[in-house]
Design an enzyme around this catalytic site. Structure first.
Site, short mmCIF file in Angstrom:
data_model
loop_
_atom_site.label_atom_id
_atom_site.label_comp_id
_atom_site.label_asym_id
_atom_site.label_seq_id
_atom_site.Cartn_x
_atom_site.Cartn_y
_atom_site.Cartn_z
N HIS A 1 -6.34 -7.03 -0.55
CA HIS A 1 -6.36 -5.67 -0.89
C HIS A 1 -5.80 -5.27 -2.18
O HIS A 1 -4.86 -5.85 -2.44
CB HIS A 1 -6.02 -4.84 0.37
N ASP B 1 -4.85 -12.78 3.30
CA ASP B 1 -5.91 -12.12 4.01
C ASP B 1 -7.20 -12.52 3.20
O ASP B 1 -8.55 -12.08 3.36
CB ASP B 1 -5.95 -10.69 4.31
N HIS C 1 0.73 -1.21 -0.09
CA HIS C 1 0.09 0.05 -0.06
C HIS C 1 0.94 1.26 0.10
O HIS C 1 0.35 2.62 -0.31
CB HIS C 1 -0.77 0.18 1.09
N ASP D 1 -2.88 -10.63 -2.46
CA ASP D 1 -3.26 -9.96 -1.20
C ASP D 1 -4.77 -9.56 -1.59
O ASP D 1 -5.04 -9.07 -2.32
CB ASP D 1 -2.27 -8.94 -0.58
ZN LIG Z 1 -4.29 -6.94 2.52
#
Ligand SMILES: [Zn+2]
Length: 346
Positions: free
Chosen positions: A164, A249, A125, A162
């Site tokens: 996200h 995740d 991120h 991931d």
């Molecule tokens: Zn994540």
């Protein structure tokens, strides 16, 4: 194969910790399970050297690096609402970048074929001008730029599984065809980016592929994503190296997301990636740990990845056969159109 595989780990990865889902317990649960399993006794544990500020500055703006260090020295506890800081965080973040760099150099030197860095804090991120989403420096993006600089790589495939969207990595390579960035993630989850239409700009147009999936997708949907999108994409691009933002995740019980992957689903994902690597780049894979907040699911899914990588798995069946969402083929068809923009340019 075990001798050709390495895990990059340092006790100091535990020093950046807080009362937070992204805390040291994630790594200790992985290491506890790993150390109990005889299958991994032969796998080298490699100590990383920290990245230099100059290496970090390949991705991040000097002003951000300086202000992060100042905040930490002044005792700030948070960078933003999600992202905590501790007195150790600057040093550990450099070591975490160094973990991915060490994994890269092990693989590119031929000492290892596959290397997995367990560095924390995670990275995908983090954008050039700011850390966010538990991430301080973008480990994988920095390593991809070092791979271009030190090893003259022209075609790096980054697969980010991931749950996200890897907004930071996308931003770094948005105008480049030398890195093909593919992110499969839960749509409308944090950080809210990662739309199908975000394809890159200039030379990079078509070399940024987002696959946003609705919540509840499980092993079968991820399998389809690989078969219909990521494998054909890799065949067009012919990567020289595969780097993986490995977040766990998407695991079905993860407290921070709503996907339905099982441990076998992660084994299946790794099988697909390994086949791509074997076909195009002599099996070379560099993994960098991202998220994963269900401790047991994280540790078991990581081990499943490693078992596939060392070739000790018996072709694990996808047990979670129930397709969960009727819209996935529509999404796949939309993304499939964009695959055709990718070609081996150099
Ligand atoms: Zn994540």
């Amino acid at each position: 194969m075990a001798k050709q595989v390495g895990i990059v780990y340092h006790e100091d990865f535990l020093l950046h910790t807080s009362n937070h889902p992204e805390y040291k317990g994630r790594l200790t649960s992985i290491m506890d399970l790993l150390n109990k399993d005889k299958m991994f006794a032969q796998i080298a544990k490699i100590e990383p050297t920290p990245a230099t500020v100059e290496e970090v500055a390949l991705v991040h703006k000097k002003e951000y690096i300086v202000s992060l260090e100042e905040k930490i020295n002044e005792g700030f506890n948070n960078l933003d609402l999600d992202t905590y800081l501790t007195p150790h965080s600057f040093r550990v973040a450099l070591l975490s970048v160094g973990g991915t760099l060490t994994a890269l150099r092990e693989v590119m030197s031929g000492r290892k074929k596959v290397c997995f860095s367990l560095g924390r804090p995670p990275g995908h991120h983090a954008e050039p001008e700011r850390g966010m989403g538990f991430c301080l420096f973008n480990n994988i993006a920095i390593a991809a730029l070092v791979a271009q600089k030190e090893f003259d790589l022209k075609r790096i495939l980054i697969i980010d599984f991931d749950v996200h969207h890897g907004n930071g990595t996308e931003k770094v390579f948005y105008d480049s065809s030398n890195v093909l960035f593919v992110s499969v993630h839960q749509s409308a989850a944090y950080p809210g980016t990662g739309g199908i239409a975000d394809l890159g700009v200039g030379n990079g147009y078509g070399y940024n592929i987002n696959i946003p999936l609705p919540p509840g997708c499980s092993d079968v949907e991820y399998d389809k994503v690989f078969r219909h999108i990521i494998i054909p994409l890799a065949d067009r691009y012919e990567p020289e190296l595969i780097m993986i933002s490995a977040g766990y995740d998407g695991y079905r019980d993860d407290p921070l997301a709503n996907m339905g992957l099982t441990v076998n689903g992660y084994a299946n994902i790794t099988q697909h990636i390994k086949k791509i690597a074997d076909k195009h780049c002599e099996g070379k894979m560099v993994f960098s740990l991202e998220g994963g907040y269900h401790l047991d699911g994280l540790a078991k899914s990581f081990l499943a990845t490693m078992k596939v990588v060392i070739g000790s798995d018996k072709r694990m069946e996808i047990t979670n056969q129930k397709s969960s969402d009727k819209n996935i083929m529509e999404i796949i068809k939309k993304v499939e159109k964009n695959i055709k923009k990718v070609d081996r340019k150099v």
